[in-house]
Design a protein around this motif. Structure first.
Motif, mmCIF file in Angstrom:
data_model
loop_
_atom_site.group_PDB
_atom_site.id
_atom_site.type_symbol
_atom_site.label_atom_id
_atom_site.label_comp_id
_atom_site.label_asym_id
_atom_site.label_seq_id
_atom_site.Cartn_x
_atom_site.Cartn_y
_atom_site.Cartn_z
ATOM 1 N N LEU A 16 -31.402 -18.422 10.241
ATOM 2 C CA LEU A 16 -32.752 -18.346 9.690
ATOM 3 C C LEU A 16 -33.746 -19.076 10.590
ATOM 4 O O LEU A 16 -34.857 -18.613 10.817
ATOM 5 N N GLY A 19 -34.588 -16.958 13.498
ATOM 6 C CA GLY A 19 -35.587 -15.947 13.135
ATOM 7 C C GLY A 19 -36.976 -16.554 13.050
ATOM 8 O O GLY A 19 -37.946 -15.987 13.564
ATOM 9 N N LEU A 20 -37.060 -17.733 12.445
ATOM 10 C CA LEU A 20 -38.368 -18.382 12.323
ATOM 11 C C LEU A 20 -38.950 -18.689 13.698
ATOM 12 O O LEU A 20 -40.153 -18.565 13.916
ATOM 13 N N THR A 23 -40.575 -15.433 15.161
ATOM 14 C CA THR A 23 -41.901 -15.117 14.614
ATOM 15 C C THR A 23 -42.900 -16.202 14.975
ATOM 16 O O THR A 23 -44.073 -15.922 15.188
ATOM 17 N N GLY A 24 -42.426 -17.458 15.055
ATOM 18 C CA GLY A 24 -43.317 -18.543 15.439
ATOM 19 C C GLY A 24 -43.878 -18.329 16.833
ATOM 20 O O GLY A 24 -45.059 -18.543 17.084
ATOM 21 N N TYR A 26 -44.193 -15.411 18.318
ATOM 22 C CA TYR A 26 -45.068 -14.232 18.308
ATOM 23 C C TYR A 26 -46.446 -14.558 17.746
ATOM 24 O O TYR A 26 -47.418 -13.878 18.054
ATOM 25 N N LEU A 27 -46.517 -15.615 16.919
ATOM 26 C CA LEU A 27 -47.802 -16.006 16.337
ATOM 27 C C LEU A 27 -48.834 -16.266 17.436
ATOM 28 O O LEU A 27 -50.022 -16.005 17.267
ATOM 29 N N PHE A 28 -48.369 -16.787 18.590
ATOM 30 C CA PHE A 28 -49.307 -17.176 19.647
ATOM 31 C C PHE A 28 -49.383 -16.144 20.765
ATOM 32 O O PHE A 28 -50.029 -16.375 21.770
ATOM 33 N N LYS A 31 -52.546 -10.424 21.264
ATOM 34 C CA LYS A 31 -52.487 -9.338 20.287
ATOM 35 C C LYS A 31 -52.744 -8.000 20.973
ATOM 36 O O LYS A 31 -53.547 -7.925 21.906
ATOM 37 N N MET B 45 -48.222 -12.661 13.493
ATOM 38 C CA MET B 45 -46.797 -12.697 13.830
ATOM 39 C C MET B 45 -46.286 -11.313 14.195
ATOM 40 O O MET B 45 -45.237 -11.183 14.824
ATOM 41 N N TRP B 303 -44.850 -17.790 6.619
ATOM 42 C CA TRP B 303 -43.930 -17.671 7.746
ATOM 43 C C TRP B 303 -42.636 -16.999 7.286
ATOM 44 O O TRP B 303 -42.111 -16.100 7.948
ATOM 45 N N PHE B 304 -42.111 -17.421 6.133
ATOM 46 C CA PHE B 304 -40.901 -16.818 5.587
ATOM 47 C C PHE B 304 -41.112 -15.329 5.373
ATOM 48 O O PHE B 304 -40.274 -14.512 5.709
ATOM 49 N N ALA B 306 -43.088 -13.322 6.809
ATOM 50 C CA ALA B 306 -43.192 -12.543 8.038
ATOM 51 C C ALA B 306 -41.848 -12.430 8.740
ATOM 52 O O ALA B 306 -41.677 -11.580 9.602
ATOM 53 N N THR B 307 -40.893 -13.313 8.383
ATOM 54 C CA THR B 307 -39.655 -13.384 9.160
ATOM 55 C C THR B 307 -38.469 -12.719 8.486
ATOM 56 O O THR B 307 -37.759 -11.938 9.104
ATOM 57 N N PHE B 308 -38.251 -13.033 7.194
ATOM 58 C CA PHE B 308 -36.968 -12.686 6.609
ATOM 59 C C PHE B 308 -36.997 -11.360 5.872
ATOM 60 O O PHE B 308 -37.925 -11.099 5.104
ATOM 61 N N TYR B 311 -33.415 -10.427 0.534
ATOM 62 C CA TYR B 311 -32.006 -10.627 0.192
ATOM 63 C C TYR B 311 -31.534 -9.534 -0.739
ATOM 64 O O TYR B 311 -32.306 -9.007 -1.539
#
Lengths: 162, 351
Positions: A16, A19-20, A23-24, A26-28, A31, B45, B303-304, B306-308, B311
């Motif tokens: 997890l 994954g974070l 995306t973290g 990609y935030l920067f 665009k 994101m 953030w969650f 956009a990512t996960f 379930y």
């Protein structure tokens, strides 16, 4: 051992966090949005938009009513009626394309022996009623007359590959 | 004139009403701009820029959304129970807002300084699920009732884990009053309960995400199977109220996490010797610290999302019952041991 690493990986949410971090990052990132009405993506000279009928330089319409386009059209969007003109040549009485049926495959353009029916770069058009999207011969010729310069330039550029 | 206003303000009912407005108006504005932030952050994101057309940089987007929803027709499905159909969103929003009554924003800034604040919050967030259940039931729709079943089961399971996580906090603080809990974390950044209670902290926040039915636990609105879940049949302002309740709950979960585990309004620079930070203005307790800590958790929600990926339902149940509940119970034992060892600075006996 493998089970043990898997257990700890899932206990500490390793995947997890991976994954974070993606995306973290990609935030920067820069665009890629294209702000459409103000900005536009580049167009190919092979762009298949609104149809047009072309004329020769002397003003004579190119179409000889061979009906190849009507035959090849996979969506059955083209319907043609032909007749003999006073000078004895075969011409179209009517040439209609129903844009609500058309799938913009470009087969009509490819099949045309005299480069009469073409697809232009125009894609920003609308109809307020269904009949507005029913292109008659007059409408098609009007589009062709208006954009002949662009159409001819695009065909010239593409001719190298033909 | 000023005297008159002050004397009116002294009337208890007026006084409380003013305080309610002072809490609710910023809260609702935050909710509005939280939706904007959500669309922006998730957009960024996904390498796009999000809404930017309404007003400068899209700042008026939430206002436009709210106006649109207000003027839309409310459609009652045939066979729906109109009374329950209307009560359901009201129930959802009233519990979501009522919980804010006991949230302190500073050592003295609290509407209702009650001794069992934590219990009250747990009670209120639990009642909130009835809004969802009623909505699904009153809609007379297959999708809505399916979603209701899922939500009820999910929220009830995660409430247990969440309750146990808070039991840890109560053990550490020896109080259910949120002001006392924050006071118990003072001293330095190492006094915050997130350090000794780290597993409970993580479990609390994940359960909070599940409680609010947010991604990755949003099976309640799984688009692929049940369209939009319990609020498929809702339109217009009734839908907007559900939306409001969901976001108010998210902010509530965030601010509780900030209060209980990250020292609330206490500064992270408290008691730092380096560069004299500990005695500068940065070390002062302030609502700014509380709000910025809350913002961190609010950002985590986005953030969650956009990512996960969502379930699967059985995975949610497995996580809740077979992972979170055992871990919390084990950690409650560990807290007991830490107490016995008088682990400084949290578990000193005479603190």
């Amino acid at each position: 051992m493998k089970q043990l690493t898997q257990f700890f990986n899932s206990l500490f949410l390793a995947e997890l966090f991976k994954g974070l971090s993606v995306t973290g990052r990609y935030l920067f990132k820069k665009k890629i949005t294209v702000q459409y009405p103000e900005e536009k993506t580049p167009q190919s000279f092979r762009f298949r938009g609104l149809h047009a009928q072309r004329r020769y330089a002397n003003g004579e319409e190119r179409c000889i009513a061979c009906k190849l386009c009507e035959a090849v059209c996979p969506a059955l969007a083209i319907s043609i009626e032909s007749e003999e003109r006073e000078d004895g040549t075969r011409r179209t009485k009517s040439y209609d394309i129903d844009l609500t049926k058309c799938i913009f495959c470009g087969f009509c353009e490819e099949s045309c022996p005299v480069d009469s029916i073409v697809e232009t770069r125009i894609f920003e058009y609308h109809g307020e009623e269904k009949s507005d999207l029913y292109m008659t011969k007059e409408k098609l010729l009007a589009v062709g007359d208006k954009y002949e310069e662009q159409i001819a330039a695009d065909r010239a550029e593409d001719s190298v590959y033909r | 004139m000023v005297d008159l206003i002050l004397s009116i303000y002294e009337i208890p009912v007026i006084n409380i009403l003013v305080k309610i407005v002072v809490i609710l108006v910023p809260l609702l504005l935050t909710v509005a701009y939280f939706t904007y932030a959500e669309r922006k952050v998730i957009g960024y994101m996904q390498v796009r820029i999000g809404p930017n057309r309404v007003g400068p940089r899209g700042w008026l987007q939430p206002i436009a959304d709210a106006m649109k929803l207000m003027f839309k027709e409310i459609i009652f499905p045939s066979g729906a129970n109109k009374v329950l159909f209307t009560i359901a969103p009201t129930l959802a929003i009233s519990t979501a807002l009522a919980a804010w009554a006991v949230i302190p924003f500073g050592a003295e800034m609290v509407l209702a300084d009650i001794n069992v604040a934590l219990l009250y919050i747990l009670a209120m967030t639990s009642v909130g699920v009835y809004g969802v259940i009623l909505a699904g039931w009153a809609s007379n729709s297959k999708y809505a009732i399916m979603s209701t079943l899922r939500t009820a089961a999910q929220v009830v399971s995660y409430e247990i884990a969440m309750g146990f996580a808070l039991v840890g906090v109560v053990m550490a603080a020896r109080s259910l009053n949120i002001g006392d809990i924050v006071a118990g974390q003072s001293g330095s950044i190492w006094g915050w309960y997130m350090w000794p209670l780290l597993p409970l902290f993580v479990i609390y926040f994940i359960s909070g995400v599940a409680e609010t039915n947010r991604a990755p636990f949003d099976v309640a609105e799984g688009e692929s199977e049940i369209v939009a879940g319990f609020h498929v049949e809702y339109s217009g302002i009734l839908f907007a109220i559900f939306f409001l309740a969901e976001y108010a709950n998210m902010i509530l979960i965030s601010i509780i996490a900030a209060l209980l585990f990250m020292g609330g309004w206490l500064s992270p620079f408290q008691g730092v010797e380096f560069l004299g930070l500990g005695s500068s203005f940065l070390a002062a307790s302030s609502i700014v610290w509380l709000l910025s800590k809350t913002a961190i958790f609010m950002f985590l929600f986005l953030w969650f999302r956009a990512t996960f990926p969502r379930y699967r339902y059985d995975q949610i149940m497995r996580l809740g019952w077979k992972v979170f509940i055992p871990v919390t119970i084990v950690w409650i034992y560990v807290i007991g041991i830490m107490y016995y060892a008088e682990l400084a600075p949290w578990f000193l006996r005479d603190k």
